[in-house]
Design an enzyme around this catalytic site. Structure first.
Site, PDB file in Angstrom:
ATOM      1  CG  ASP A 200      45.546   5.820  59.503  1.00 19.10           C
ATOM      2  OD1 ASP A 200      44.357   6.004  59.158  1.00 19.10           O
ATOM      3  OD2 ASP A 200      45.854   5.141  60.501  1.00 19.10           O
TER       4      ASP A 200
ATOM      5  CG  HIS B 209      38.474  10.213  52.999  1.00 19.93           C
ATOM      6  ND1 HIS B 209      39.497   9.627  53.706  1.00 19.93           N
ATOM      7  CD2 HIS B 209      37.346   9.524  53.341  1.00 19.93           C
ATOM      8  CE1 HIS B 209      39.014   8.626  54.441  1.00 19.93           C
ATOM      9  NE2 HIS B 209      37.713   8.547  54.230  1.00 19.93           N
TER      10      HIS B 209
ATOM     11  CB  SER C 288      43.450  -1.380  52.290  1.00 18.05           C
ATOM     12  OG  SER C 288      42.306  -1.434  53.116  1.00 18.05           O
TER      13      SER C 288
ATOM     14  CG  LEU D 205      57.548  11.245  41.670  1.00 13.85           C
ATOM     15  CD1 LEU D 205      58.641  10.843  42.651  1.00 13.85           C
ATOM     16  CD2 LEU D 205      56.522  12.138  42.371  1.00 13.85           C
TER      17      LEU D 205
ATOM     18  CB  ILE E 165      52.764  -3.254  57.740  1.00 10.14           C
ATOM     19  CG1 ILE E 165      54.118  -3.214  58.460  1.00 10.14           C
ATOM     20  CG2 ILE E 165      52.977  -3.296  56.236  1.00 10.14           C
ATOM     21  CD1 ILE E 165      55.004  -2.057  58.081  1.00 10.14           C
ATOM     22  CB  SER E 166      47.445  -1.449  57.628  1.00 17.25           C
ATOM     23  OG  SER E 166      47.285  -0.994  58.944  1.00 17.25           O
TER      24      SER E 166
END
Ligand code: FPP
Length: 239
Positions: A10, A27, A55, A121, A185-186
């Site tokens: 964020d 961004h 999201s 990873l 936590i959104s």
């Protein structure tokens, strides 16, 4: 060392505003921090890194910002996948991917296929993702199994439920990092974050660097994880 680190990236918009730039420039600048996080996680021995890139609610942003973000994801995939593959990273996308445009969907499918056999990873990117959506889609999947007779209602437990969630192949996050100063936590991994340690930092995402990542790892190292037990019990188990 946490096995799984999840990040809410964020502060891109505020970073851009402070520099008199358009939001999409924030961004764009954030991609550098994504690259650093992947490299640092791999170097430090973190096995799973999950990033919240877009999201379910972000669809409500101005159309030009949404399309700039979608273009940025395509561009990042075009630029970064070869390097990720060379570093043995396995890439996976979660979320309502059918809501994405066909161009981005095909880039995602290509990237996942190319890196599918890597065993370094495990990088998961959540796009068009919401924790409540995830829980609802898992509930529907279980209800379908009960309806078609392949499962009994009483067979539904934590394990069966988690197996229907988007991160079914990934252990729960040990550490959640949120940049940008907000402490919420959104609608990120609502189920999976049940026992995660939470680290909120004021650093804006484009300025989240290796020192900040290492600081978050040190914060985690100083935590005693009790999962409902007492501190003495945890110590006794350790000995
Ligand atoms: C939140 O900041 C950030 C996003 C909604 C987008 C995150 C995307 C990137 C970092 C781009 C690169 C990602 C990948 C995986 C290649 P915000 O816009 O809400 O910031 P603000 O709260 O300051 O307005």
């Amino acid at each position: 060392m946490p096995r799984h680190v999840a990040i809410i990236m964020d502060g891109n918009g505020r970073w851009a505003k402070a520099k008199n730039k358009a939001r999409h420039a924030g961004h764009r600048a954030g991609v550098k921090s994504v690259r650093m996080s992947v490299e640092t996680a791999a170097q430090r021995g973190v096995q799973y890194l999950t990033l919240f890139a877009f999201s379910s609610e972000n669809w409500a942003r101005p159309e030009d910002e949404v399309s700039a973000l979608m273009n940025l994801f395509v561009e990042a995939l075009r630029r970064e996948v070869t390097e990720l593959h060379r570093n043995n990273v396995r890439l996976k996308f979660v979320g309502a991917l059918d809501e994405l445009n066909p161009g981005l969907r095909s880039k995602i499918a290509e990237a996942e296929a190319k890196t599918a056999n890597n065993n370094g990873l495990r990088l998961t990117v959540a796009i068009a993702y919401g924790g409540r959506w995830d829980i609802v889609q898992a509930t529907r999947a279980l209800a379908r199994r009960v309806a078609d007779g392949s499962m009994e209602i009483d067979d539904i437990d934590d394990k069966q439920f988690a197996a229907e969630l988007q991160l079914s192949e990934t252990p729960d996050p040990d550490l959640l990092i949120r940049t940008g100063g907000e402490q919420r936590i959104s609608n990120f991994l609502l189920w999976n974050l049940a026992y995660a340690e939470l680290l909120f930092t004021d650093v804006l995402w484009p300025e989240f660097d290796q020192a900040a990542f290492d600081e978050a790892l040190s914060y985690y190292a100083g935590k005693q994880r009790r999962y409902g037990h007492t501190g003495d019990q945890v110590e006794a188990i350790r000995c």
